[in-house]
Scaffold this active site. Structure first.
Site, PDB file in Angstrom:
ATOM      1  N   LEU A  63     -20.657  76.937 -28.403  1.00  0.00           N
ATOM      2  CA  LEU A  63     -20.519  75.478 -28.359  1.00  0.00           C
ATOM      3  C   LEU A  63     -19.864  75.044 -27.056  1.00  0.00           C
ATOM      4  O   LEU A  63     -19.028  75.750 -26.497  1.00  0.00           O
ATOM      5  CB  LEU A  63     -19.669  74.981 -29.540  1.00  0.00           C
ATOM      6  CG  LEU A  63     -20.170  75.314 -30.944  1.00  0.00           C
ATOM      7  CD1 LEU A  63     -19.217  74.769 -31.993  1.00  0.00           C
ATOM      8  CD2 LEU A  63     -21.572  74.769 -31.168  1.00  0.00           C
ATOM      9  N   LYS A  73      -8.788  82.822 -30.894  1.00  0.00           N
ATOM     10  CA  LYS A  73      -7.950  82.207 -31.937  1.00  0.00           C
ATOM     11  C   LYS A  73      -8.740  82.020 -33.225  1.00  0.00           C
ATOM     12  O   LYS A  73      -8.208  82.200 -34.326  1.00  0.00           O
ATOM     13  CB  LYS A  73      -7.395  80.869 -31.446  1.00  0.00           C
ATOM     14  CG  LYS A  73      -6.321  81.039 -30.381  1.00  0.00           C
ATOM     15  CD  LYS A  73      -5.495  79.793 -30.209  1.00  0.00           C
ATOM     16  CE  LYS A  73      -4.271  80.093 -29.340  1.00  0.00           C
ATOM     17  NZ  LYS A  73      -4.610  80.675 -28.022  1.00  0.00           N
ATOM     18  N   THR A 102       8.813  61.719 -32.370  1.00  0.00           N
ATOM     19  CA  THR A 102       7.665  60.978 -31.830  1.00  0.00           C
ATOM     20  C   THR A 102       6.875  60.258 -32.931  1.00  0.00           C
ATOM     21  O   THR A 102       5.917  59.553 -32.630  1.00  0.00           O
ATOM     22  CB  THR A 102       6.706  61.876 -31.006  1.00  0.00           C
ATOM     23  OG1 THR A 102       6.351  63.019 -31.798  1.00  0.00           O
ATOM     24  CG2 THR A 102       7.320  62.320 -29.701  1.00  0.00           C
ATOM     25  N   VAL A 104       8.163  57.854 -34.347  1.00  0.00           N
ATOM     26  CA  VAL A 104       8.633  56.483 -34.143  1.00  0.00           C
ATOM     27  C   VAL A 104       7.803  55.807 -33.050  1.00  0.00           C
ATOM     28  O   VAL A 104       7.675  56.342 -31.944  1.00  0.00           O
ATOM     29  CB  VAL A 104      10.127  56.480 -33.737  1.00  0.00           C
ATOM     30  CG1 VAL A 104      10.602  55.074 -33.412  1.00  0.00           C
ATOM     31  CG2 VAL A 104      10.973  57.114 -34.835  1.00  0.00           C
ATOM     32  N   ILE A 107       8.564  55.852 -29.123  1.00  0.00           N
ATOM     33  CA  ILE A 107       9.163  57.110 -28.655  1.00  0.00           C
ATOM     34  C   ILE A 107       8.055  58.085 -28.303  1.00  0.00           C
ATOM     35  O   ILE A 107       7.316  58.547 -29.170  1.00  0.00           O
ATOM     36  CB  ILE A 107      10.109  57.735 -29.707  1.00  0.00           C
ATOM     37  CG1 ILE A 107      11.280  56.768 -29.986  1.00  0.00           C
ATOM     38  CG2 ILE A 107      10.633  59.093 -29.226  1.00  0.00           C
ATOM     39  CD1 ILE A 107      12.356  57.352 -30.891  1.00  0.00           C
ATOM     40  N   SER A 181     -10.174  50.874 -33.546  1.00  0.00           N
ATOM     41  CA  SER A 181     -10.857  51.732 -34.531  1.00  0.00           C
ATOM     42  C   SER A 181     -11.604  50.902 -35.577  1.00  0.00           C
ATOM     43  O   SER A 181     -12.606  51.345 -36.130  1.00  0.00           O
ATOM     44  CB  SER A 181      -9.832  52.633 -35.204  1.00  0.00           C
ATOM     45  OG  SER A 181      -8.702  51.879 -35.605  1.00  0.00           O
ATOM     46  N   ARG A 184     -14.979  50.293 -34.370  1.00  0.00           N
ATOM     47  CA  ARG A 184     -15.743  51.542 -34.411  1.00  0.00           C
ATOM     48  C   ARG A 184     -16.114  51.922 -35.841  1.00  0.00           C
ATOM     49  O   ARG A 184     -16.601  53.024 -36.088  1.00  0.00           O
ATOM     50  CB  ARG A 184     -14.950  52.679 -33.738  1.00  0.00           C
ATOM     51  CG  ARG A 184     -14.621  52.432 -32.270  1.00  0.00           C
ATOM     52  CD  ARG A 184     -14.263  53.730 -31.540  1.00  0.00           C
ATOM     53  NE  ARG A 184     -13.214  54.499 -32.206  1.00  0.00           N
ATOM     54  CZ  ARG A 184     -11.912  54.308 -32.063  1.00  0.00           C
ATOM     55  NH1 ARG A 184     -11.481  53.370 -31.243  1.00  0.00           N
ATOM     56  NH2 ARG A 184     -11.046  55.051 -32.718  1.00  0.00           N
ATOM     57  N   GLY A 190      -4.897  52.364 -37.435  1.00  0.00           N
ATOM     58  CA  GLY A 190      -3.469  52.508 -37.188  1.00  0.00           C
ATOM     59  C   GLY A 190      -2.802  51.182 -36.861  1.00  0.00           C
ATOM     60  O   GLY A 190      -1.624  50.989 -37.133  1.00  0.00           O
ATOM     61  N   ASP A 193      -6.171  45.565 -33.308  1.00  0.00           N
ATOM     62  CA  ASP A 193      -6.354  45.281 -31.882  1.00  0.00           C
ATOM     63  C   ASP A 193      -7.201  44.024 -31.725  1.00  0.00           C
ATOM     64  O   ASP A 193      -8.402  44.052 -31.968  1.00  0.00           O
ATOM     65  CB  ASP A 193      -7.040  46.470 -31.203  1.00  0.00           C
ATOM     66  CG  ASP A 193      -6.216  47.740 -31.308  1.00  0.00           C
ATOM     67  OD1 ASP A 193      -5.073  47.729 -30.830  1.00  0.00           O
ATOM     68  OD2 ASP A 193      -6.709  48.732 -31.894  1.00  0.00           O
TER      69      ASP A 193
HETATM   70  N1  DCP Z   1      -7.034  52.532 -24.979  1.00  0.00           N
HETATM   71  C1  DCP Z   1      -7.375  53.366 -23.929  1.00  0.00           C
HETATM   72  N2  DCP Z   1      -6.450  54.214 -23.391  1.00  0.00           N
HETATM   73  C2  DCP Z   1      -5.195  54.251 -23.881  1.00  0.00           C
HETATM   74  C3  DCP Z   1      -4.827  53.417 -24.956  1.00  0.00           C
HETATM   75  C4  DCP Z   1      -5.777  52.564 -25.492  1.00  0.00           C
HETATM   76  O1  DCP Z   1      -8.528  53.341 -23.463  1.00  0.00           O
HETATM   77  N3  DCP Z   1      -4.303  55.085 -23.345  1.00  0.00           N
HETATM   78  C5  DCP Z   1      -8.057  51.644 -25.578  1.00  0.00           C
HETATM   79  C6  DCP Z   1      -9.017  52.451 -26.412  1.00  0.00           C
HETATM   80  C7  DCP Z   1      -8.469  52.313 -27.778  1.00  0.00           C
HETATM   81  C8  DCP Z   1      -8.000  50.871 -27.762  1.00  0.00           C
HETATM   82  O2  DCP Z   1      -7.456  50.700 -26.448  1.00  0.00           O
HETATM   83  O3  DCP Z   1      -9.463  52.511 -28.767  1.00  0.00           O
HETATM   84  C9  DCP Z   1      -6.988  50.548 -28.828  1.00  0.00           C
HETATM   85  O4  DCP Z   1      -5.902  51.447 -28.765  1.00  0.00           O
HETATM   86  P1  DCP Z   1      -5.212  51.998 -30.076  1.00  0.00           P
HETATM   87  O5  DCP Z   1      -4.056  52.816 -29.631  1.00  0.00           O
HETATM   88  O6  DCP Z   1      -4.925  50.869 -31.002  1.00  0.00           O
HETATM   89  O7  DCP Z   1      -6.272  53.026 -30.687  1.00  0.00           O
HETATM   90  P2  DCP Z   1      -7.416  52.880 -31.797  1.00  0.00           P
HETATM   91  O8  DCP Z   1      -7.555  51.475 -32.260  1.00  0.00           O
HETATM   92  O9  DCP Z   1      -8.626  53.533 -31.217  1.00  0.00           O
HETATM   93  O10 DCP Z   1      -6.926  53.798 -33.006  1.00  0.00           O
HETATM   94  P3  DCP Z   1      -5.851  53.424 -34.156  1.00  0.00           P
HETATM   95  O11 DCP Z   1      -6.605  53.267 -35.438  1.00  0.00           O
HETATM   96  O12 DCP Z   1      -4.940  54.592 -34.197  1.00  0.00           O
HETATM   97  O13 DCP Z   1      -5.173  52.164 -33.732  1.00  0.00           O
HETATM   98 MG    MG Z   2      -5.918  50.410 -32.818  1.00  0.00          MG
HETATM   99 MN    MN Z   3      -3.578  49.134 -30.508  1.00  0.00          MN
END
Ligand code: DCP
Ligand code: MG
Ligand code: MN
Length: 330
Positions: A63, A73, A102, A104, A107, A181, A184, A190, A193
Site C-alpha cells: 500500500l 510493526k 493536551t 485541554v 494547551i 467536519s 464533510r 468537534g 465552524d
Molecule cells: N484548518 C486547516 N489547517 C489547520 C486548522 C484548520 O486547514 N491547521 C481548516 C480545515 C479544517 C477546518 O479549518 O477542516 C476546521 O478546523 P477544525 O479544527 O474545526 O477541524 P474539523 O472541523 O475538520 O474537525 P472537528 O470535527 O474536530 O472540528
Molecule cells: Mg470543526
Molecule cells: Mn474549528
C-alpha cells in the site's frame, strides 16, 4: 481540534489503525517529530481505505504510504498482539502527562511540556495552578468535559438556524455557511465552524477597519447563543455557544464576499486534505490559501488572483480531480 482514531467497526484494519494513530499522536505531541507523525497517520489512512483485512507486513507494504518500518510493526502486532514501542510510551511519565494536559483546548504540546517540567503533571494539579494559563486555556479547562463531547449533526443544525435567523434580521444580505467536519458529512463534530460573508465586506476594502464581526458576536450574545469569547479579531471569532445542556466550541470567520469559495474550501478541510491540495497547487504553479488562488510567476512572486465562481473552479484550475465535501475526509 484533537483527532480520534478511525476505529470504525466497519474498518477491517481498525486495530492497526488504532496503534498507528496512537504512535502518530505520540510523535506529534511528545517526541515532536511531525514528519514521523504524518507518516504514521498516512499509513493508518491507507489501511483504513484498503477495506480488506491485511494479513502480513509484507502485504501491507504494497500500500502507498507503508514502508519497511511500519510493515515490521504490523508483523510484531500480528505475532504478539502488542507493540513494545507502545508499551514503553504508555509507561512513560512525561508522555502520559502530556497526553492528559493536551486534552485541554488551548494547551498544545509545547505548553504541556512546559507545564510538565514545572511540576504540573495532571489535570487535578492544573486546576490549582491556573495562574500558569492564558484566557483560552482557562476556558478550555473550565469546559474540559463539555468540549470532549462530540456534537451531533442535529445540534449543529440548531445552531445554524439560530445564526441564520439572527443575521437575517440584522441584514438579509448576510450569507451563513457551516463548514468543517459538518460540511464533510460527519455524524459528529468537534466544534461548529461558521463562515459568514456580506457583500459590503470585500477584499478591496480591507484596509478600513470593520466592526461587522464584533456586531454579530454581540447580537449572538444578547440572544444567549454565545456564552463566552475566547478571542475576537476583525475576521475571526473563537468562543463558546450553548443551545441545551452542553457548551460547545464555536468558530466564526468573516471572509471577504468576493473570496467566498476559497474560504469555504479552506474551512471545510480536512486539514490534511487542504495540505495535499495546496501541495498539488504548488506543483501546478499556483499558490492557494483561504483567500485566493494565484499563479506563481517565474520570479517566485504570486500574480493576480484568478477569477473563481465555484468551489469546483479551484479544482479545475489546478487540474485536481473534484472531490465532494464528503470525499475530503482524509
Ligand atoms: N484548518 C486547516 N489547517 C489547520 C486548522 C484548520 O486547514 N491547521 C481548516 C480545515 C479544517 C477546518 O479549518 O477542516 C476546521 O478546523 P477544525 O479544527 O474545526 O477541524 P474539523 O472541523 O475538520 O474537525 P472537528 O470535527 O474536530 O472540528
Ligand atoms: Mg470543526
Ligand atoms: Mn474549528
Amino acid at each position: 481540534s484533537k483527532r480520534k482514531a478511525p476505529s470504525d467497526s466497519t474498518n477491517p484494519n481498525h486495530d492497526f489503525c488504532e496503534f498507528l494513530i496512537e504512535l502518530a499522536d505520540y510523535e506529534k505531541n511528545v517526541a515532536r517529530n511531525i514528519y514521523k507523525s504524518n507518516a504514521y497517520r498516512k499509513a493508518a489512512s491507507a489501511l483504513a481505505k484498503h477495506g480488506k483485512r491485511i494479513k502480513s507486513g509484507e502485504e501491507a507494504q504494497k500500500l502507498d504510504g507503508i514502508g519497511d518500518k511500519i510493515s515490521k510493526k504490523i508483523d510484531e502486532f500480528l505475532e504478539t498482539g502488542k507493540l513494545k514501542k507502545l508499551d514503553n510510551i504508555r509507561n512513560d511519565d512525561a508522555s502520559v502527562s502530556i497526553k492528559e494536559l493536551t486534552r485541554v483546548s488551548g494547551i498544545g504540546p509545547a505548553k504541556a511540556k512546559e507545564l510538565y517540567d514545572s511540576g504540573v503533571t495532571n489535570i487535578d494539579i492544573l486546576l490549582k495552578n491556573q495562574d500558569k494559563l492564558n484566557h483560552h486555556q482557562i476556558l478550555g479547562l473550565k469546559y474540559l468535559n463539555d468540549f470532549e463531547e462530540k456534537i451531533p449533526r442535529n445540534e449543529v443544525i440548531e445552531v445554524e438556524q439560530i445564526i441564520k435567523k439572527t443575521l437575517h434580521n440584522l441584514d438579509p444580505k448576510y450569507k451563513v455557511t457551516i463548514c468543517g467536519s459538518y460540511r464533510r458529512g460527519k455524524e459528529f463534530s468537534g466544534d461548529i465552524d461558521t463562515l459568514i460573508s456580506h457583500p459590503s465586506f470585500m477584499s478591496h476594502g480591507l484596509k478600513k477597519k470593520s466592526d461587522k464581526l464584533q456586531v454579530v458576536v454581540d447580537i449572538l450574545k444578547k440572544n444567549n447563543l454565545i456564552t463566552e469569547t475566547i478571542s475576537l479579531g476583525e475576521a475571526k471569532f473563537m468562543g463558546v455557544c450553548k443551545v441545551n445542556r452542553i457548551s460547545r466550541r464555536l468558530d466564526i470567520r468573516l471572509n471577504p464576499y468576493d473570496q467566498f469559495y476559497c474560504a469555504v474550501l479552506y474551512f471545510t478541510g480536512s486539514d490534511l486534505f487542504n495540505k495535499q491540495m495546496r501541495e498539488h497547487a504548488i506543483n501546478q504553479g499556483f499558490t492557494l490559501n483561504e483567500y485566493t488562488l494565484r499563479p506563481m510567476g517565474s520570479t517566485g512572486i504570486p500574480g493576480e488572483p484568478v477569477e473563481i465562481t465555484s468551489e469546483k473552479d479551484i479544482f479545475d484550475y489546478i487540474d485536481y480531480p473534484y472531490k465532494k465535501p464528503e470525499e475530503r475526509n482524509i
